[in-house]
Design a protein around this motif. Structure first.
Motif, PDB file in Angstrom:
ATOM      1  N   GLU A   6      32.437 -32.265 -40.031  1.00 49.79           N
ATOM      2  CA  GLU A   6      33.253 -31.393 -40.860  1.00 49.79           C
ATOM      3  C   GLU A   6      34.695 -31.872 -40.876  1.00 49.79           C
ATOM      4  O   GLU A   6      35.172 -32.504 -39.932  1.00 49.79           O
ATOM      5  CB  GLU A   6      33.213 -29.964 -40.312  1.00 49.79           C
ATOM      6  CG  GLU A   6      31.832 -29.373 -40.206  1.00 49.79           C
ATOM      7  CD  GLU A   6      31.861 -28.030 -39.514  1.00 49.79           C
ATOM      8  OE1 GLU A   6      30.807 -27.564 -39.081  1.00 49.79           O
ATOM      9  OE2 GLU A   6      32.954 -27.446 -39.412  1.00 49.79           O
ATOM     10  N   SER A   7      35.393 -31.493 -41.933  1.00 53.24           N
ATOM     11  CA  SER A   7      36.822 -31.778 -42.025  1.00 53.24           C
ATOM     12  C   SER A   7      37.474 -30.738 -42.921  1.00 53.24           C
ATOM     13  O   SER A   7      36.777 -30.035 -43.669  1.00 53.24           O
ATOM     14  CB  SER A   7      37.068 -33.181 -42.592  1.00 53.24           C
ATOM     15  OG  SER A   7      36.503 -33.297 -43.881  1.00 53.24           O
ATOM     16  N   ARG A  38      30.936 -18.623 -40.301  1.00 50.39           N
ATOM     17  CA  ARG A  38      32.171 -18.529 -39.545  1.00 50.39           C
ATOM     18  C   ARG A  38      32.004 -17.592 -38.365  1.00 50.39           C
ATOM     19  O   ARG A  38      31.160 -16.694 -38.378  1.00 50.39           O
ATOM     20  CB  ARG A  38      33.333 -18.075 -40.428  1.00 50.39           C
ATOM     21  CG  ARG A  38      33.222 -16.671 -40.997  1.00 50.39           C
ATOM     22  CD  ARG A  38      34.363 -16.440 -41.993  1.00 50.39           C
ATOM     23  NE  ARG A  38      34.342 -15.089 -42.558  1.00 50.39           N
ATOM     24  CZ  ARG A  38      35.130 -14.693 -43.554  1.00 50.39           C
ATOM     25  NH1 ARG A  38      36.001 -15.549 -44.106  1.00 50.39           N
ATOM     26  NH2 ARG A  38      35.063 -13.456 -44.001  1.00 50.39           N
ATOM     27  N   GLN A  39      32.839 -17.846 -37.368  1.00 50.53           N
ATOM     28  CA  GLN A  39      32.723 -17.090 -36.130  1.00 50.53           C
ATOM     29  C   GLN A  39      34.099 -16.899 -35.520  1.00 50.53           C
ATOM     30  O   GLN A  39      34.905 -17.835 -35.444  1.00 50.53           O
ATOM     31  CB  GLN A  39      31.820 -17.839 -35.142  1.00 50.53           C
ATOM     32  CG  GLN A  39      31.493 -17.086 -33.877  1.00 50.53           C
ATOM     33  CD  GLN A  39      30.449 -17.819 -33.048  1.00 50.53           C
ATOM     34  OE1 GLN A  39      30.292 -19.038 -33.133  1.00 50.53           O
ATOM     35  NE2 GLN A  39      29.704 -17.066 -32.242  1.00 50.53           N
ATOM     36  N   VAL A  40      34.372 -15.658 -35.094  1.00 51.87           N
ATOM     37  CA  VAL A  40      35.576 -15.371 -34.331  1.00 51.87           C
ATOM     38  C   VAL A  40      35.167 -15.092 -32.898  1.00 51.87           C
ATOM     39  O   VAL A  40      34.030 -14.687 -32.648  1.00 51.87           O
ATOM     40  CB  VAL A  40      36.361 -14.180 -34.924  1.00 51.87           C
ATOM     41  CG1 VAL A  40      36.820 -14.511 -36.336  1.00 51.87           C
ATOM     42  CG2 VAL A  40      35.512 -12.920 -34.942  1.00 51.87           C
ATOM     43  N   PRO A  41      36.058 -15.311 -31.949  1.00 46.46           N
ATOM     44  CA  PRO A  41      35.697 -15.126 -30.543  1.00 46.46           C
ATOM     45  C   PRO A  41      35.124 -13.745 -30.269  1.00 46.46           C
ATOM     46  O   PRO A  41      35.672 -12.733 -30.724  1.00 46.46           O
ATOM     47  CB  PRO A  41      37.024 -15.342 -29.812  1.00 46.46           C
ATOM     48  CG  PRO A  41      37.798 -16.244 -30.703  1.00 46.46           C
ATOM     49  CD  PRO A  41      37.427 -15.822 -32.096  1.00 46.46           C
ATOM     50  N   GLY A  42      34.011 -13.720 -29.546  1.00 45.09           N
ATOM     51  CA  GLY A  42      33.400 -12.469 -29.153  1.00 45.09           C
ATOM     52  C   GLY A  42      32.490 -11.846 -30.193  1.00 45.09           C
ATOM     53  O   GLY A  42      31.936 -10.766 -29.961  1.00 45.09           O
ATOM     54  N   GLU A  43      32.376 -12.523 -31.343  1.00 47.33           N
ATOM     55  CA  GLU A  43      31.533 -11.976 -32.401  1.00 47.33           C
ATOM     56  C   GLU A  43      30.439 -12.980 -32.775  1.00 47.33           C
ATOM     57  O   GLU A  43      30.488 -14.147 -32.413  1.00 47.33           O
ATOM     58  CB  GLU A  43      32.370 -11.615 -33.618  1.00 47.33           C
ATOM     59  CG  GLU A  43      33.390 -10.517 -33.330  1.00 47.33           C
ATOM     60  CD  GLU A  43      34.126 -10.073 -34.579  1.00 47.33           C
ATOM     61  OE1 GLU A  43      35.164  -9.387 -34.437  1.00 47.33           O
ATOM     62  OE2 GLU A  43      33.675 -10.398 -35.691  1.00 47.33           O
ATOM     63  N   VAL A  92      36.474 -19.935 -36.786  1.00 45.49           N
ATOM     64  CA  VAL A  92      35.934 -21.294 -36.755  1.00 45.49           C
ATOM     65  C   VAL A  92      34.809 -21.336 -37.785  1.00 45.49           C
ATOM     66  O   VAL A  92      33.906 -20.487 -37.771  1.00 45.49           O
ATOM     67  CB  VAL A  92      35.401 -21.677 -35.355  1.00 45.49           C
ATOM     68  CG1 VAL A  92      34.801 -23.079 -35.391  1.00 45.49           C
ATOM     69  CG2 VAL A  92      36.524 -21.601 -34.326  1.00 45.49           C
ATOM     70  N   TYR A  93      34.889 -22.314 -38.657  1.00 43.13           N
ATOM     71  CA  TYR A  93      33.913 -22.450 -39.732  1.00 43.13           C
ATOM     72  C   TYR A  93      32.934 -23.579 -39.396  1.00 43.13           C
ATOM     73  O   TYR A  93      33.353 -24.677 -38.994  1.00 43.13           O
ATOM     74  CB  TYR A  93      34.621 -22.735 -41.056  1.00 43.13           C
ATOM     75  CG  TYR A  93      35.258 -21.515 -41.649  1.00 43.13           C
ATOM     76  CD1 TYR A  93      36.386 -20.937 -41.069  1.00 43.13           C
ATOM     77  CD2 TYR A  93      34.732 -20.914 -42.792  1.00 43.13           C
ATOM     78  CE1 TYR A  93      36.971 -19.791 -41.597  1.00 43.13           C
ATOM     79  CE2 TYR A  93      35.316 -19.775 -43.333  1.00 43.13           C
ATOM     80  CZ  TYR A  93      36.427 -19.220 -42.728  1.00 43.13           C
ATOM     81  OH  TYR A  93      37.000 -18.083 -43.262  1.00 43.13           O
ATOM     82  N   TYR A  94      31.652 -23.289 -39.589  1.00 46.43           N
ATOM     83  CA  TYR A  94      30.594 -24.241 -39.300  1.00 46.43           C
ATOM     84  C   TYR A  94      29.751 -24.480 -40.550  1.00 46.43           C
ATOM     85  O   TYR A  94      29.405 -23.528 -41.247  1.00 46.43           O
ATOM     86  CB  TYR A  94      29.662 -23.706 -38.214  1.00 46.43           C
ATOM     87  CG  TYR A  94      30.310 -23.450 -36.876  1.00 46.43           C
ATOM     88  CD1 TYR A  94      30.913 -22.232 -36.594  1.00 46.43           C
ATOM     89  CD2 TYR A  94      30.295 -24.426 -35.890  1.00 46.43           C
ATOM     90  CE1 TYR A  94      31.496 -21.988 -35.358  1.00 46.43           C
ATOM     91  CE2 TYR A  94      30.876 -24.192 -34.645  1.00 46.43           C
ATOM     92  CZ  TYR A  94      31.467 -22.976 -34.403  1.00 46.43           C
ATOM     93  OH  TYR A  94      32.043 -22.744 -33.168  1.00 46.43           O
ATOM     94  N   CYS A  95      29.397 -25.728 -40.792  1.00 39.67           N
ATOM     95  CA  CYS A  95      28.420 -25.996 -41.842  1.00 39.67           C
ATOM     96  C   CYS A  95      27.038 -26.089 -41.199  1.00 39.67           C
ATOM     97  O   CYS A  95      26.902 -26.420 -40.021  1.00 39.67           O
ATOM     98  CB  CYS A  95      28.751 -27.276 -42.606  1.00 39.67           C
ATOM     99  SG  CYS A  95      28.673 -28.792 -41.665  1.00 39.67           S
ATOM    100  N   GLN A 111      30.271 -29.437 -36.061  1.00 37.79           N
ATOM    101  CA  GLN A 111      30.967 -29.166 -34.799  1.00 37.79           C
ATOM    102  C   GLN A 111      31.935 -27.988 -34.905  1.00 37.79           C
ATOM    103  O   GLN A 111      32.405 -27.490 -33.886  1.00 37.79           O
ATOM    104  CB  GLN A 111      31.749 -30.420 -34.354  1.00 37.79           C
ATOM    105  CG  GLN A 111      33.094 -30.643 -35.046  1.00 37.79           C
ATOM    106  CD  GLN A 111      32.982 -31.265 -36.432  1.00 37.79           C
ATOM    107  OE1 GLN A 111      31.901 -31.399 -37.000  1.00 37.79           O
ATOM    108  NE2 GLN A 111      34.134 -31.679 -36.963  1.00 37.79           N
ATOM    109  N   GLY A 112      32.199 -27.543 -36.113  1.00 34.48           N
ATOM    110  CA  GLY A 112      33.125 -26.430 -36.309  1.00 34.48           C
ATOM    111  C   GLY A 112      34.533 -26.916 -36.594  1.00 34.48           C
ATOM    112  O   GLY A 112      34.987 -27.910 -36.027  1.00 34.48           O
ATOM    113  N   THR A 113      35.214 -26.203 -37.467  1.00 31.26           N
ATOM    114  CA  THR A 113      36.605 -26.507 -37.779  1.00 31.26           C
ATOM    115  C   THR A 113      37.393 -25.198 -37.850  1.00 31.26           C
ATOM    116  O   THR A 113      36.932 -24.228 -38.446  1.00 31.26           O
ATOM    117  CB  THR A 113      36.723 -27.322 -39.079  1.00 31.26           C
ATOM    118  OG1 THR A 113      38.075 -27.712 -39.302  1.00 31.26           O
ATOM    119  CG2 THR A 113      36.226 -26.548 -40.298  1.00 31.26           C
ATOM    120  N   GLN A 114      38.548 -25.195 -37.220  1.00 29.71           N
ATOM    121  CA  GLN A 114      39.348 -23.970 -37.144  1.00 29.71           C
ATOM    122  C   GLN A 114      40.119 -23.749 -38.435  1.00 29.71           C
ATOM    123  O   GLN A 114      40.789 -24.650 -38.949  1.00 29.71           O
ATOM    124  CB  GLN A 114      40.326 -24.046 -35.976  1.00 29.71           C
ATOM    125  CG  GLN A 114      41.256 -22.855 -35.835  1.00 29.71           C
ATOM    126  CD  GLN A 114      40.535 -21.600 -35.391  1.00 29.71           C
ATOM    127  OE1 GLN A 114      39.743 -21.636 -34.437  1.00 29.71           O
ATOM    128  NE2 GLN A 114      40.801 -20.475 -36.061  1.00 29.71           N
TER     129      GLN A 114
END
Length: 119
Positions: A6-7, A38-43, A92-95, A111-114
């Motif tokens: 990802e980029s 997408r994912q935020v901490p704790g969710e 954090v966004y993941y494909c 790998q995820g990108t912030q």
């Protein structure tokens, strides 16, 4: 082996735009549905947008009208154009790609990108 890279993440002010890209490398495979999560901490990790290999798209209600997903089947890439960004888009966004290879069907993740949106 298949790898997703990802980029395009980063820091942007509210109302701004970012474009995320994800490319699959390797050989001897085909790809079905592609998507961004997408994912935020704790969710939990939530779907943002998906696109089938026929080009049918689906979006989370929170991003409809602001985000656009697109894919290039020849290049094995999927992009996410994000406009009118809001602080609540920070995550954090993941494909993810559904890969068919050697008779197996497996989901692969990047790998995820912030992405950080400041108010």
């Amino acid at each position: 082996q298949v790898h997703l890279v990802e980029s395009g993440g980063g820091l942007v002010q509210a109302g701004g735009s970012l474009r995320l890209s994800c490319a699959a490398s390797g050989s001897g495979f085909s790809i079905g549905i592609m998507g961004w999560y997408r994912q935020v901490p704790g969710e939990q990790r939530d779907p943002v947008a998906t696109v089938t290999n026929g080009g049918n798209t689906n979006y989370a209600d929170s991003v409809k009208g602001r985000f656009t997903i697109s894919r290039d089947n020849a290049k094995n890439t999927v992009d996410l154009q994000m406009n009118s960004l809001k602080p609540e888009d920070t995550a954090v966004y993941y494909c993810k790609m559904l890969v068919i290879r050697q008779g197996l069907t497996l989901n692969y993740w990047g790998q995820g990108t912030q992405v950080t949106v400041s108010s």
